[in-house]
Each structure stands twice: as structure tokens, then as C-alpha cells.
Design an enzyme around this catalytic site. Structure first.
Site, short mmCIF file in Angstrom:
data_model
loop_
_atom_site.label_atom_id
_atom_site.label_comp_id
_atom_site.label_asym_id
_atom_site.label_seq_id
_atom_site.Cartn_x
_atom_site.Cartn_y
_atom_site.Cartn_z
N HIS A 120 0.75 -1.10 -0.10
CA HIS A 120 0.05 -0.08 -0.01
C HIS A 120 0.77 1.15 -0.10
O HIS A 120 1.99 1.12 0.48
CB HIS A 120 -1.01 0.13 1.21
CG HIS A 120 -0.20 -0.05 2.59
ND1 HIS A 120 0.32 0.80 3.10
CD2 HIS A 120 0.40 -1.24 3.05
CE1 HIS A 120 0.87 0.53 4.17
NE2 HIS A 120 1.04 -0.68 4.28
N ASP A 121 0.27 2.30 -0.78
CA ASP A 121 1.14 3.79 -0.76
C ASP A 121 2.26 3.74 -1.43
O ASP A 121 3.20 4.64 -1.29
CB ASP A 121 1.16 4.17 0.65
CG ASP A 121 -0.23 4.32 1.36
OD1 ASP A 121 -1.13 5.05 1.12
OD2 ASP A 121 -0.59 3.45 2.32
N GLY A 138 5.09 -1.45 2.41
CA GLY A 138 3.92 -0.28 2.10
C GLY A 138 5.06 1.05 2.26
O GLY A 138 6.31 0.97 2.54
#
Lengths: 258, 258
Positions: A120-121, A138
Site C-alpha cells: 500500500h501507498d 508499504g
């Protein structure tokens, strides 16, 4: 004309370009956009929040824009954005961002090989090659033209500079500055990525400059901050030197040692 | 009788032997041959160019004969051959060859466990055991009876001799001579694969001979060409010695060190 296999489950709300093909047993959810000429093979699932560019090739069993692997997370309105001409091999997983309106990004002309994971991100720049089973956690940022060798885990919040090459099987736990080769355990500076840079048209003068810049950082006995100041003084007009000093300035985890 | 699940998609052009079973949502493409009594698990995809022998078990979501992850591949005709008796576990990816050799070969009675990857133009000999998450690069040759423990990686173009053991998590970037066990990063010689050799019927005398060969090669302080001479001198016309020497002579990447 879009080619959708009768066993595929494609939401009527999904926005598909022209010439998109969707293979058997693949699932496309509601909030999805797929560009022209992109093909999605069998058994892949494209979840809400996916934005896929044109001319991409997505193979078997790929999962895009799934909910992030963050403990206690509820479903968020975030995105996973994939550029154009991206090739994604079997069983790759790309998770969407963990914050509302956030984005996980993959640039254009990227090759993601089998079993790779993008957390994520995180973001991957253009023209990168991510080899088999590379596990990117992440909030990782990988700049343009970087190559990461097979089975390499990348720790969360790490930065990888542009034109880097990281050997397969090592662990990235600190930031890797641009234009270098990195390898060994723990990961360390292994010289310039000369072969890659020459292939991409860098002149021998530029390579020579970069060599001197990294000599100041790794071979002069100065600490990183002092070396950074010395580079700024000595190569004030060199854009490559600026890339290096800016990278060091934004690095939070510190750069890899020699 | 061929048993095909109602949701599987099997091309009418595919040539299936007797007693072949195809699980739910599996896909068999046109240019495929599957031998008698073989099983294709659910969600597995067998792509064009697959030649699967008899009594092969392929479990869930495997990808057999997918196109190579190689820039020199331009859609040419090539094969992925799985010989009789092999077992392929879940999410394994086996890619077909490129113009270089035209085929990827998995020998007889090979076991390939979860998430492992065998790239284009590889030659995996008979009775090889490949554990979980093993990533094998292109053009690799693995000798008969070798054991690749979990998470090991093999660099492209490497050759492994027969009865080699690679310990969990290590990475081969050079050729590994036959009969030995190795580990560490970079990969190092750690002794003979005695367990594998005994299981495969090598007697104590042969193991003793091999021990003396590898002692000369790795423990005598001689360089490789000196060690080769000494092995020839001290063992004369010995089958095992010539096997080891032939391997070293044929090695283009050089063999691993101690």
C-alpha cells in the site's frame, strides 16, 4: 470491440476502453478503469479503486487494488494506479493505498515478474524491472529505471533512487541512492551501475563525475552530511549531483553504507 | 475416460490421454498434450506449447508453459515439457522456452512445491526436488536428484551438477559441481550431499572417493587448474573423478568457492 470471456464477471459500472480483453474467470469490480488495448488473462481480480492504463498485459491470477495488508484496516476509498504498457506476470499482488484518496502507483513501461508484491501507498517509477518474488512493503518509493533482482524484500518506507540496480536475494532496509549498484548482506554500495547507465546513453564524462561524487560519499572519510555539502560546493551546476544530494536530503532511513 | 469438470475450459484441439482429470475452472489451451492418468487441478492454466507426460499431478492455480519473461522472446514457437511422474504444486509457474533452446524441460518424477518458478529454457533433470518459493532463472540446468530447499534462487545460465543440495535461502550465481551441499551468501561449498548420495545408492567407497576429490578441490590450497591435475594424478581413471572434472571443464560461469 472488447473481448470479454463469458465466464468473466465484469461490473457494468467499470469503465473499459476499446479493445480490452478479459480472460476466463477474471473479475472486474465496479470502481475500475481500464485503458485501451489492455489485456487481462484468466483468474485475475481487479478490485475497486484500480486505474489501469492502456496497452498493459496482465496475466493469470493477478490481484490489483486489493485492500492493504494493514492490521485493523477497513475498506478505504483509495486507488492503485497503473501506467501504460505495463506487463504484470502471474500471481502479482498490488494493493491500494491505506489512506482515503491515497494512491499506490506503478509508472509506465514497467515489468513486474511473477509473484512480485507491491504494498500500500508505494510507488514504482517508469521503466523499472521488478523481478520474481520481490516483496515491496508499504510506503516504498522506487524511482525510474530501477531494477530489483529476484526474491528481494524491500522494507517499508525505503526509497530506491533512479537507475539503481539491486542484486537478487538481498534485503533492502535502508535507502539506496541513485545510479548505484547495491548488493550483499547487509546491503551496501557496490559501485556505479555503469552498464545500465551506458545502455541508457549516459556519457563517460557523466559517469566519471558520478564516480567522483560517490567517492566523496563513500571513500573520503567524511560523514554523509559533510560529503553532501562538499558535493554541493564542487558540483553546483551538475544535475546528476543534484539528484544525489536531493536524494540524501529526503532520505529518512539513511542511505546504505559502503 | 477423461473427466473434465463442467466449469473447466478445455480446447477441442488439445490432445488428452486416457483417465486425464481436469478440475474446476482450469483452462487447457489448443496446442497442448497431456498424457494418461494426469491430473490438472482447479484454476490451473496449461498454455500453448505444454507437453505433459503421463501420471503427472498438477495442483491448483499452476501456470504451465506461459510465455517467458525475457526481452529476447518475440512470440516464437517453443515448448514446455513435463515428463512422466512429476508433481507440480499450487501457484507454480513453468515458462516455455525461447529461440535459444526452444524448450523448458522438467524431467521424470520431479517435485516442484508451492510458489516455485522455473523460467524459460531451463533443464531440470529427473528426480529433482524443488521446495517452496524457489526461483530459477532462465537457461539453468539442474542435475539429476538435486535438492533445492525453500527460498533458494538460481541465477540465469547457472548449472548445477547432480545430487547437489542447496540449503534454505541461499543463492547460486556460479556453477555448482556435482555431489555437494552448499549454503551461505555468496554460495560456498560445505561438504558432500551424503544423505542424498546414500539414498541414491552410492556406497561408502564412492563417498570416500568423492570426499578426497573435493578435499583436493577445496581444502588443499591449490587453484582450480592445479587441483584438476592433482585429481587426475591421484585418482587416475575414476568415473566419479571424471564426472567432476568434466563438469568443471564445461563450466562457463566458473564454480563456487569454499
Amino acid at each position: 470491440m472488447n473481448l470479454i470471456h463469458p465466464t468473466a464477471i465484469v461490473s457494468s459500472k467499470a469503465k473499459l476502453g476499446t479493445n480490452v480483453s478479459i480472460g476466463p474467470f477474471s473479475i472486474i469490480q465496479d470502481d475500475v478503469e481500464i485503458g485501451d488495448n489492455t489485456s487481462i488473462a484468466s483468474h485475475s481480480v481487479i478490485y475497486n479503486g484500480a486505474r489501469i492504463g492502456s496497452d498493459c498485459k496482465i496475466f493469470q491470477g493477478v490481484s490489483i487494488a486489493h485492500i492493504p495488508q494493514v492490521s485493523g484496516i477497513k475498506d478505504v476509498q483509495s486507488q492503485a494506479v497503473i501506467g501504460n504498457r505495463v506487463t504484470i506476470h502471474e500471481f502479482v499482488t498490488i494493493h491500494k493505498a491505506s489512506k482515503e484518496q491515497g494512491q499506490t502507483r506503478v509508472g509506465s513501461n514497467v515489468l513486474l515478474m511473477a509473484y512480485a508484491h507491491l504494498g500500500h501507498d508505494s510507488s514504482i517509477g517508469d521503466n523499472c524491472i521488478i523481478a520474481n518474488a520481490v516483496q515491496i512493503a508499504g510506503h516504498v518509493h522506487i524511482d525510474d529505471w530501477a531494477i530489483i533482482g529476484g526474491s528481494t524484500p524491500v522494507h517499508q518506507f525505503c526509497f530506491v533512487g533512479k537507475h539503481c540496480m539491486i542484486g537478487g536475494g538481498f534485503r533492502v532496509v535502508k535507502d539506496v541512492p541513485p545510479y548505484v549498484l547495491a548488493g550483499e548482506e547487509p546491503l551496501r554500495f557496490n559501485g556505479l551501475n555503469s552498464v545500465g547507465l551506458k545502455r541508457r546513453g549516459f556519457s563517460s564524462e557523466q559517469l566519471e563525475n558520478l564516480k567522483h561524487i560517490y567517492k566523496l560519499i563513500y571513500d573520503s572519510g567524511m560523514n554523509v552530511t559533510q560529503a553532501k555539502e562538499a558535493i554541493k560546493e564542487k558540483y553546483s551546476s551538475d544535475p546528476l549531483a543534484k539528484d544525489v544530494t536531493e536524494f540524501i536530503e529526503k532520505s529518512k532511513r539513511g542511505i546504505i553504507p559502503r | 475416460m477423461v473427466e473434465i469438470h463442467s466449469t473447466a475450459i478445455v480446447s477441442t484441439e488439445a490432445r488428452l490421454g486416457v483417465n486425464v482429470k481436469v478440475g474446476p475452472m482450469a483452462i487447457i489451451k489448443d496446442d497442448v498434450e497431456i498424457g494418461d492418468n494426469s491430473i490438472i487441478g482447479s484454476k490451473s492454466v496449461v498454455y500453448d506449447g505444454a507437453r505433459i507426460g503421463s501420471n503427472v499431478t498438477i495442483l491448483n492455480s499452476a501456470s504451465i508453459a506461459h510465455i517467458p519473461q525475457d526481452k529476447k522472446f518475440h512470440g516464437e514457437y517453443s515448448l514446455c515439457i513435463v515428463e512422466p511422474g512429476s508433481i507440480i504444486y499450487d501457484f507454480v509457474t513453468l515458462h516455455r522456452g525461447t529461440e535459444a533452446s526452444g524448450k523448458t524441460v522438467i524431467g521424470k518424477n520431479v517435485v516442484i512445491m508451492h510458489y516455485s518458478h522455473v523460467a524459460h529454457d531451463c533443464y531440470i533433470n529427473d528426480n529433482v526436488f524443488i521446495d517452496n518459493c524457489v526461483q530459477i532463472g532462465g537457461h539453468v540446468e539442474v542435475g539429476t536428484g538435486s535438492l533445492l530447499e525453500s527460498y533458494t534462487q538460481i541465477h540465469q545460465f547457472c548449472k548445477l551438477g547432480k545430487f547437489v543440495t542447496l540449503i534454505t535461502g541461499c543463492k547460486a550465481t556460479m556453477d555448482v559441481p556435482p555431489f555437494i551441499i552448499c549454503s551461505d551468501k555468496p554460495l560456498k561449498y560445505k561438504g558432500l550431499s551424503e544423505e542424498l548420495l546414500r539414498k541414491s545408492g552410492y556406497d561408502e567407497n564412492q563417498i570416500k572417493t568423492l570426499n578426497s576429490i573435493y578435499n583436493i578441490l577445496y581444502n588443499s590450497g591449490l587453484n582450480i587448474s592445479q587441483a584438476k591435475e592433482k585429481i587426475k594424478d591421484s585418482l587416475g581413471e575414476n568415473e566419479l573423478a571424471s564426472e567432476v572434472l568434466d563438469f568443471i571443464n564445461a563450466s562457463s560461469r566458473g564454480i563456487i568457492s569454499k
